[in-house]
Motif scaffolding. Structure first.
Motif, mmCIF file in Angstrom:
data_model
loop_
_atom_site.group_PDB
_atom_site.id
_atom_site.type_symbol
_atom_site.label_atom_id
_atom_site.label_comp_id
_atom_site.label_asym_id
_atom_site.label_seq_id
_atom_site.Cartn_x
_atom_site.Cartn_y
_atom_site.Cartn_z
ATOM 1 N N GLY A 38 0.805 -1.218 0.000
ATOM 2 C CA GLY A 38 0.000 0.000 0.000
ATOM 3 C C GLY A 38 0.837 1.266 0.000
ATOM 4 O O GLY A 38 0.306 2.368 0.070
ATOM 5 N N GLY A 39 2.155 1.107 -0.060
ATOM 6 C CA GLY A 39 3.053 2.248 -0.085
ATOM 7 C C GLY A 39 3.427 2.787 1.283
ATOM 8 O O GLY A 39 4.043 3.847 1.391
ATOM 9 N N HIS A 40 3.081 2.063 2.347
ATOM 10 C CA HIS A 40 3.395 2.500 3.705
ATOM 11 C C HIS A 40 4.810 2.086 4.073
ATOM 12 O O HIS A 40 5.204 0.928 3.889
ATOM 13 N N GLN A 41 5.547 3.017 4.607
ATOM 14 C CA GLN A 41 6.959 2.784 4.890
ATOM 15 C C GLN A 41 7.154 1.738 5.997
ATOM 16 O O GLN A 41 6.547 1.820 7.055
ATOM 17 N N LEU A 42 8.002 0.745 5.700
ATOM 18 C CA LEU A 42 8.346 -0.297 6.658
ATOM 19 C C LEU A 42 9.746 -0.112 7.224
ATOM 20 O O LEU A 42 10.041 -0.563 8.325
ATOM 21 N N GLY A 43 10.617 0.521 6.451
ATOM 22 C CA GLY A 43 11.987 0.749 6.896
ATOM 23 C C GLY A 43 12.670 1.739 5.974
ATOM 24 O O GLY A 43 12.308 1.852 4.803
ATOM 25 N N MET A 44 13.643 2.463 6.536
ATOM 26 C CA MET A 44 14.339 3.465 5.734
ATOM 27 C C MET A 44 15.652 3.818 6.399
ATOM 28 O O MET A 44 15.749 3.824 7.613
ATOM 29 N N ILE A 45 16.664 4.070 5.561
ATOM 30 C CA ILE A 45 17.926 4.621 6.055
ATOM 31 C C ILE A 45 18.339 5.772 5.147
ATOM 32 O O ILE A 45 18.006 5.793 3.965
ATOM 33 N N ARG A 46 19.017 6.719 5.735
ATOM 34 C CA ARG A 46 19.676 7.767 4.955
ATOM 35 C C ARG A 46 21.149 7.668 5.303
ATOM 36 O O ARG A 46 21.547 7.904 6.445
ATOM 37 N N MET A 47 21.943 7.274 4.325
ATOM 38 C CA MET A 47 23.367 7.073 4.549
ATOM 39 C C MET A 47 24.039 8.416 4.822
ATOM 40 O O MET A 47 23.531 9.478 4.438
ATOM 41 N N ASP A 48 25.179 8.360 5.489
ATOM 42 C CA ASP A 48 25.959 9.571 5.736
ATOM 43 C C ASP A 48 26.203 10.297 4.417
ATOM 44 O O ASP A 48 26.514 9.670 3.411
ATOM 45 N N ASP A 49 26.056 11.596 4.433
ATOM 46 C CA ASP A 49 26.281 12.486 3.293
ATOM 47 C C ASP A 49 25.199 12.427 2.219
ATOM 48 O O ASP A 49 25.309 13.129 1.205
ATOM 49 N N ALA A 50 24.157 11.626 2.392
ATOM 50 C CA ALA A 50 23.047 11.649 1.437
ATOM 51 C C ALA A 50 22.255 12.937 1.661
ATOM 52 O O ALA A 50 22.054 13.358 2.804
ATOM 53 N N PRO A 51 21.820 13.580 0.609
ATOM 54 C CA PRO A 51 21.064 14.820 0.770
ATOM 55 C C PRO A 51 19.781 14.579 1.571
ATOM 56 O O PRO A 51 19.118 13.552 1.384
ATOM 57 N N PRO A 52 19.415 15.499 2.450
ATOM 58 C CA PRO A 52 18.195 15.311 3.244
ATOM 59 C C PRO A 52 16.950 15.038 2.408
ATOM 60 O O PRO A 52 16.126 14.202 2.769
ATOM 61 N N ILE A 53 16.810 15.699 1.270
ATOM 62 C CA ILE A 53 15.616 15.487 0.442
ATOM 63 C C ILE A 53 15.538 14.068 -0.103
ATOM 64 O O ILE A 53 14.462 13.569 -0.438
ATOM 65 N N SER A 54 16.682 13.380 -0.176
ATOM 66 C CA SER A 54 16.681 12.025 -0.723
ATOM 67 C C SER A 54 15.828 11.083 0.122
ATOM 68 O O SER A 54 15.263 10.122 -0.408
ATOM 69 N N ALA A 55 15.705 11.340 1.413
ATOM 70 C CA ALA A 55 14.870 10.493 2.272
ATOM 71 C C ALA A 55 13.406 10.579 1.840
ATOM 72 O O ALA A 55 12.706 9.570 1.750
ATOM 73 N N TYR A 56 12.953 11.777 1.555
ATOM 74 C CA TYR A 56 11.575 11.975 1.095
ATOM 75 C C TYR A 56 11.375 11.351 -0.281
ATOM 76 O O TYR A 56 10.407 10.628 -0.518
ATOM 77 N N VAL A 57 12.291 11.613 -1.201
ATOM 78 C CA VAL A 57 12.153 11.134 -2.575
ATOM 79 C C VAL A 57 12.213 9.603 -2.627
ATOM 80 O O VAL A 57 11.443 8.964 -3.357
ATOM 81 N N ALA A 58 13.086 8.985 -1.843
ATOM 82 C CA ALA A 58 13.181 7.517 -1.832
ATOM 83 C C ALA A 58 11.851 6.896 -1.417
ATOM 84 O O ALA A 58 11.376 5.941 -2.053
ATOM 85 N N ALA A 59 11.252 7.427 -0.372
ATOM 86 C CA ALA A 59 9.964 6.896 0.085
ATOM 87 C C ALA A 59 8.891 7.067 -0.987
ATOM 88 O O ALA A 59 8.076 6.164 -1.219
ATOM 89 N N GLU A 60 8.885 8.204 -1.654
ATOM 90 C CA GLU A 60 7.891 8.454 -2.701
ATOM 91 C C GLU A 60 8.108 7.558 -3.918
ATOM 92 O O GLU A 60 7.147 7.084 -4.532
ATOM 93 N N LYS A 61 9.368 7.310 -4.278
ATOM 94 C CA LYS A 61 9.642 6.383 -5.378
ATOM 95 C C LYS A 61 9.130 4.986 -5.024
ATOM 96 O O LYS A 61 8.536 4.300 -5.859
ATOM 97 N N GLY A 62 9.382 4.550 -3.794
ATOM 98 C CA GLY A 62 8.886 3.247 -3.347
ATOM 99 C C GLY A 62 7.369 3.192 -3.375
ATOM 100 O O GLY A 62 6.774 2.216 -3.850
ATOM 101 N N ARG A 63 6.728 4.233 -2.876
ATOM 102 C CA ARG A 63 5.269 4.297 -2.861
ATOM 103 C C ARG A 63 4.712 4.219 -4.286
ATOM 104 O O ARG A 63 3.751 3.497 -4.557
#
Length: 133
Positions: A38-63
């Motif tokens: 259903g697109g609900h987040q089960l787990g997520m990591i943001r690696m060191d030095d990854a841009p903050p916006i990448s966390a949002y975009v990764a979840a949206e791509k998965g969704r």
């Protein structure tokens, strides 16, 4: 009543670990999100030095990949080919980097990755899914 396969916490950890290993092997700093069908987040990591916006975009791509039951790249391709009506879809990340997880012919979730070039995001997502199949 029907039954269906689903992602366990162990599965989510395995996907994230394998995806992170692929990113590290290439010296890429990304965010990796795993979502359910259903697109609900089960787990997520943001690696060191990854841009903050990448966390949002990764979840949206998965969704996008989970809810559409197809790679997010397919929407990008449709839009590029002139089907601009897809721009009004309620999905937020219709670009490459979201890949559905299919088990027993069913979409049980997806992996979304953001932080490097889109085809590299997809490479990382597919490496993560490889931990399950």
């Amino acid at each position: 009543m029907k039954s269906k396969p689903y992602l366990t916490l162990e599965d989510v950890r395995a996907v994230i670990d394998a995806a992170e290993a692929e990113a590290k092997n290439n010296n890429w700093a990304v965010s990796i999100a795993v979502v359910d069908d259903g697109g609900h987040q089960l787990g997520m990591i943001r690696m060191d030095d990854a841009p903050p916006i990448s966390a949002y975009v990764a979840a949206e791509k998965g969704r996008t990949a989970a809810m559409g039951k197809r790679e997010s790249k397919s929407y990008e391709d449709m839009i590029k080919s002139g089907r601009t009506a897809f721009l009004s879809f309620p999905l937020q990340a219709m670009i490459e980097g979201g890949v559905p997880i299919q088990i027993e012919g069913r979409t049980v979730g997806a992996v979304g990755v953001s932080g490097v070039q889109s085809h590299e995001d997809a490479q990382i997502a597919k490496a993560g899914i490889g931990a399950l199949v």
